[in-house]
Design an enzyme around this catalytic site. Structure first.
Site, PDB file in Angstrom:
ATOM      1  N   ASP A  20       0.817  -1.217   0.000  1.00 39.11           N
ATOM      2  CA  ASP A  20       0.000   0.000   0.000  1.00 39.11           C
ATOM      3  C   ASP A  20       0.854   1.273   0.000  1.00 39.11           C
ATOM      4  O   ASP A  20       0.667   2.170   0.843  1.00 39.11           O
ATOM      5  CB  ASP A  20      -0.918   0.029   1.240  1.00 39.11           C
ATOM      6  CG  ASP A  20      -1.701  -1.259   1.431  1.00 39.11           C
ATOM      7  OD1 ASP A  20      -2.086  -1.868   0.424  1.00 39.11           O
ATOM      8  OD2 ASP A  20      -1.928  -1.642   2.604  1.00 39.11           O
ATOM      9  N   GLU A 185     -11.493   0.080  -3.210  1.00 40.73           N
ATOM     10  CA  GLU A 185     -10.708   0.630  -2.097  1.00 40.73           C
ATOM     11  C   GLU A 185      -9.456   1.301  -2.666  1.00 40.73           C
ATOM     12  O   GLU A 185      -9.315   1.466  -3.865  1.00 40.73           O
ATOM     13  CB  GLU A 185     -10.329  -0.479  -1.114  1.00 40.73           C
ATOM     14  CG  GLU A 185      -9.494  -1.591  -1.740  1.00 40.73           C
ATOM     15  CD  GLU A 185      -9.187  -2.744  -0.788  1.00 40.73           C
ATOM     16  OE1 GLU A 185      -9.799  -2.843   0.292  1.00 40.73           O
ATOM     17  OE2 GLU A 185      -8.319  -3.566  -1.148  1.00 40.73           O
TER      18      GLU A 185
HETATM   19  O1  FUB Z   1      -3.103  -3.612   3.600  1.00 40.07           O
HETATM   20  C1  FUB Z   1      -4.405  -3.915   4.044  1.00 40.07           C
HETATM   21  C2  FUB Z   1      -5.430  -3.626   2.987  1.00 40.07           C
HETATM   22  O2  FUB Z   1      -5.138  -4.370   1.812  1.00 40.07           O
HETATM   23  C3  FUB Z   1      -5.476  -2.199   2.497  1.00 40.07           C
HETATM   24  O3  FUB Z   1      -6.138  -1.347   3.380  1.00 40.07           O
HETATM   25  C4  FUB Z   1      -6.166  -2.376   1.202  1.00 40.07           C
HETATM   26  O4  FUB Z   1      -6.099  -1.270   0.359  1.00 40.07           O
HETATM   27  C5  FUB Z   1      -5.480  -3.601   0.656  1.00 40.07           C
HETATM   28  O5  FUB Z   1      -4.298  -3.287  -0.025  1.00 40.07           O
END
Ligand code: FUB
Length: 300
Positions: A20, A185
């Site tokens: 991320d 997301e």
């Molecule tokens: O790293 C945890 C979660 O996985 C993140 O919040 C999302 O965007 C995904 O990459």
């Protein structure tokens, strides 16, 4: 005579698993604010955040733990995807916890250590205007040319709230960003030649739209990055020293380090950060980034 060049280190962090990547430039140095994956874990049960930096896109410094859940007594778990912004001599680190809240921490330096000025969350599901059909995660701070800072976040819905000058409060009500097709997301916002770009994970890829305001409406433009072998896809787009880059993650490091890694579900939770050069077409649309195993070319 050919210009001598070499390639950036790939993956970016060799000492830790990290995902991320939110890339930000402060004082001519490029910093990455990632999640810190726990090697061999069977879930996203991360507990702290590191900060990495570079001045040449080739060598990276891991500044170590910048903030840990251990120093946040109001929360318990899930130190997921963060971001950072600068204002008036301070650095503001925005982080999601518990899949349920977003906090803010402050430091004098871009790599911390960060401390929590509030002793509570900055945003929760009870914050007026917040719409969440799933998790309250993935904060991104977009600072516009006039200095206005917006906190953008969410899963399944993109929420946006204008931050106050102090960066640790807001008087605004959260609203929903319009026109973000197929959004899941990992929201990210940047600006290029006066246009606003929203990029995000959707359909397993990094998709994007363009618009004339941080609130939208955005018009969907297509794919920035295809599916990756970590299943989750999460990226940031940043300009550094005249070149635009896409920072993202894969499970390549885990797969290469572990026999059978390609088939193991553990690869989903042991991710590593990568970078690719990003180019625009003359109409401002983005050319899809093709991942390389060797990183980006760097002149020396
Ligand atoms: O790293 C945890 C979660 O996985 C993140 O919040 C999302 O965007 C995904 O990459």
């Amino acid at each position: 005579m050919a210009v001598p060049y070499c390639y950036s280190q790939h993956p970016i962090a060799t000492d830790i698993y990290a995902a991320d990547p939110s890339a930000r430039v402060f004082n001519d140095t490029l910093y990455i604010y990632p999640s810190h994956d726990i090697e061999g874990s069977r879930w996203f049960d991360m507990r702290d955040w590191h900060v990495l930096s570079t001045t040449d896109m080739q060598t990276w410094t891991d500044h170590g733990v910048a903030l840990s859940l251990d120093s946040l007594p109001w929360t318990r778990k899930y130190a997921w995807a963060p971001d950072c912004a600068y204002r008036n001599g301070k650095y503001y680190f925005y982080y999601p916890v518990d899949r349920d809240a977003i906090g803010v921490a402050v430091a004098d330096r871009p790599y911390g250590p960060f401390h929590d000025p509030l002793g509570r969350a900055l945003v929760t599901r009870q914050t007026p205007g917040v719409v969440e059909s799933r998790s309250l995660i993935d904060p991104c701070v977009f600072t516009d040319d006039d200095g206005t800072a917006y906190l953008i976040f969410g899963q399944n819905e993109v929420n946006i709230v204008r931050l106050n000058e102090d960066m640790i409060s807001f008087s605004d009500t959260a609203r929903q960003v319009r026109g973000v097709d197929h959004f899941f997301e990992a929201v990210w916002m940047h600006k290029y030649h006066g246009k606003y770009y929203i990029s995000y994970s959707g359909k397993g890829k990094i998709l994007y739209g363009m618009g004339d305001s941080p609130y939208g409406p955005f018009s969907y433009k297509g794919v920035v990055l295809g599916k990756v072998n970590s299943v989750t896809n999460h990226a940031s787009i940043t300009e550094y020293k005249g070149q635009w880059y896409l920072f993202y993650h894969t499970s390549d490091k885990y797969i290469n380090a572990h026999k059978g890694g390609r088939l193991s579900l553990k690869r989903y939770y042991s991710r590593s950060m990568c970078v690719g050069s990003l180019f625009y077409n003359t109409d401002g649309t983005i050319r899809e980034v093709v991942p390389t195993r060797g990183g980006v070319p760097v002149s020396r």
